[in-house]
Design a protein around this motif. Structure first.
Motif, short mmCIF file in Angstrom:
data_model
loop_
_atom_site.label_atom_id
_atom_site.label_comp_id
_atom_site.label_asym_id
_atom_site.label_seq_id
_atom_site.Cartn_x
_atom_site.Cartn_y
_atom_site.Cartn_z
N LEU A 14 40.07 44.00 36.44
CA LEU A 14 40.50 44.73 37.51
C LEU A 14 41.98 44.85 37.63
O LEU A 14 42.71 45.95 37.93
CB LEU A 14 39.78 44.27 38.80
CG LEU A 14 38.19 44.95 38.96
CD1 LEU A 14 37.77 43.99 40.13
CD2 LEU A 14 38.10 46.36 39.18
N ALA A 15 42.71 43.71 37.52
CA ALA A 15 44.01 43.39 37.71
C ALA A 15 45.07 43.76 36.61
O ALA A 15 46.03 44.29 36.72
CB ALA A 15 44.26 41.95 38.44
N ASP A 72 52.95 51.90 35.20
CA ASP A 72 51.96 50.94 35.58
C ASP A 72 51.23 50.75 34.53
O ASP A 72 50.07 49.92 34.60
CB ASP A 72 51.44 51.32 36.97
CG ASP A 72 52.57 51.36 37.96
OD1 ASP A 72 52.86 50.45 38.52
OD2 ASP A 72 52.84 52.50 38.43
N LEU A 73 51.16 51.56 33.65
CA LEU A 73 50.10 51.72 32.61
C LEU A 73 50.07 50.38 31.45
O LEU A 73 51.08 50.26 31.14
CB LEU A 73 50.03 52.78 31.63
CG LEU A 73 48.55 52.93 30.87
CD1 LEU A 73 47.61 53.31 31.72
CD2 LEU A 73 49.05 54.52 30.25
N GLY A 74 49.11 49.45 31.37
CA GLY A 74 49.54 48.51 30.37
C GLY A 74 48.20 47.40 30.71
O GLY A 74 47.92 47.33 31.83
N SER A 75 47.98 46.57 29.66
CA SER A 75 46.92 45.53 29.93
C SER A 75 47.50 44.39 29.23
O SER A 75 47.97 44.36 28.40
CB SER A 75 45.30 46.21 29.70
OG SER A 75 45.38 45.99 28.14
N ALA A 76 46.66 43.23 29.93
CA ALA A 76 47.05 41.89 29.22
C ALA A 76 45.87 40.89 28.92
O ALA A 76 45.77 39.78 29.19
CB ALA A 76 48.14 41.18 29.95
N THR A 77 44.58 41.79 28.99
CA THR A 77 43.45 40.69 28.62
C THR A 77 43.05 40.73 27.36
O THR A 77 42.07 41.35 26.78
CB THR A 77 42.30 41.57 29.46
OG1 THR A 77 42.26 43.07 29.27
CG2 THR A 77 42.77 41.34 30.96
N ILE A 78 43.72 40.08 26.51
CA ILE A 78 43.48 39.98 24.94
C ILE A 78 42.27 39.51 24.64
O ILE A 78 41.67 40.02 23.70
CB ILE A 78 44.62 39.13 24.59
CG1 ILE A 78 46.06 39.93 24.61
CG2 ILE A 78 44.57 39.12 22.95
CD1 ILE A 78 47.09 39.08 24.08
N ARG A 79 41.69 38.41 25.21
CA ARG A 79 40.27 37.95 25.07
C ARG A 79 39.03 39.09 25.26
O ARG A 79 38.41 39.06 24.35
CB ARG A 79 40.12 36.81 25.83
CG ARG A 79 38.94 35.80 25.41
CD ARG A 79 38.87 34.43 25.83
NE ARG A 79 38.04 33.56 25.44
CZ ARG A 79 37.92 32.83 24.16
NH1 ARG A 79 39.20 32.87 23.52
NH2 ARG A 79 37.01 32.11 23.68
#
Length: 224
Positions: free
Chosen positions: A55-56, A199-206
């Motif tokens: 979510l975050a 604001d677009l982007g993610s960091a949930t590599i796993r």
């Protein structure tokens, strides 16, 4: 008239994002099934942590930003097409792409029961958050309300995935959803004011890797 319009919008939103709406969400886990198989998610606490990260910082945040952008551009066919193309390109795996596109297409097919020109602009298929955002805006549903309902619906489906994988029971499932309530409301507010550029982007590599690895999981219940 305003109260009546708000009630109509609420009922439509509840219908479109209820488990009964035929988008096939129950068939997808977004890689959560692989996370369970890997031991990353094994109880209510780890499930809540996994969902909070999505979510975050992960796919659900990106979906929220894309939904908000589509909501703003619902009456601009060219801009809407650009957002839809971006949403499809951002899919981190073949299964994730399948999940968002098939759910989006199913949503649009079912939403045709509420005719509106936005459906012609979107065509037969668009990523799920883009479809929900544009259709919600077209029917006068506010961005923040649409975002909160969308994020809650997706989180609820993932909690259901955990139940079917044997990770938690119904009691803990309700507890997990209750524990996500404040975060969902806050994220909906934040996403409503988001932009694609900043604001677009993610960091949930796993989680992204889990989605990729799920493609070769030997025994599985879900399509993603």
């Amino acid at each position: 008239m305003t109260a009546m319009a708000d009630t109509v919008a609420l009922v439509r939103l509840m219908t479109w994002l209820s488990p009964a709406f035929p988008v096939g969400a129950f068939s997808y886990s977004g890689g959560l099934e692989q996370a369970v198989a890997d031991g990353d998610v094994g109880d209510a606490q780890t499930l809540r942590g996994w969902l909070l990260c999505l979510l975050a910082h992960g796919t659900l945040w990106n979906d929220a930003v894309l939904l908000a952008a589509a909501h703003r551009a619902f009456d601009d066919a060219e801009r809407l097409a650009e957002i839809a193309a971006l949403a499809g390109a951002l899919s981190g795996s073949a299964e994730r792409h399948l999940e968002t596109m098939l759910q989006g297409g199913a949503f649009l097919a079912a939403a045709a029961s509420w005719p509106h020109p936005v459906l012609d602009a979107l065509g037969e298929a668009a990523a799920y958050p883009v479809a929900v955002g544009a259709v919600s805006a077209a029917h006068g549903i506010g961005a923040e309300a649409a975002l909160a309902a969308f994020l809650h619906a997706v989180a609820s489906n993932l909690v259901s995935v955990a139940i079917r994988c044997g990770v938690i029971g119904q009691k803990n499932a309700v507890s997990v959803l209750a524990g996500l309530e404040e975060e969902i409301i806050a994220l909906a507010a934040a996403a409503a004011g988001s932009t694609l550029d900043d604001d677009l982007g993610s960091a949930t590599i796993r989680a992204d890797i889990a989605s990729l690895r799920h493609e070769t999981l030997p025994t599985r219940l879900f399509r993603s």
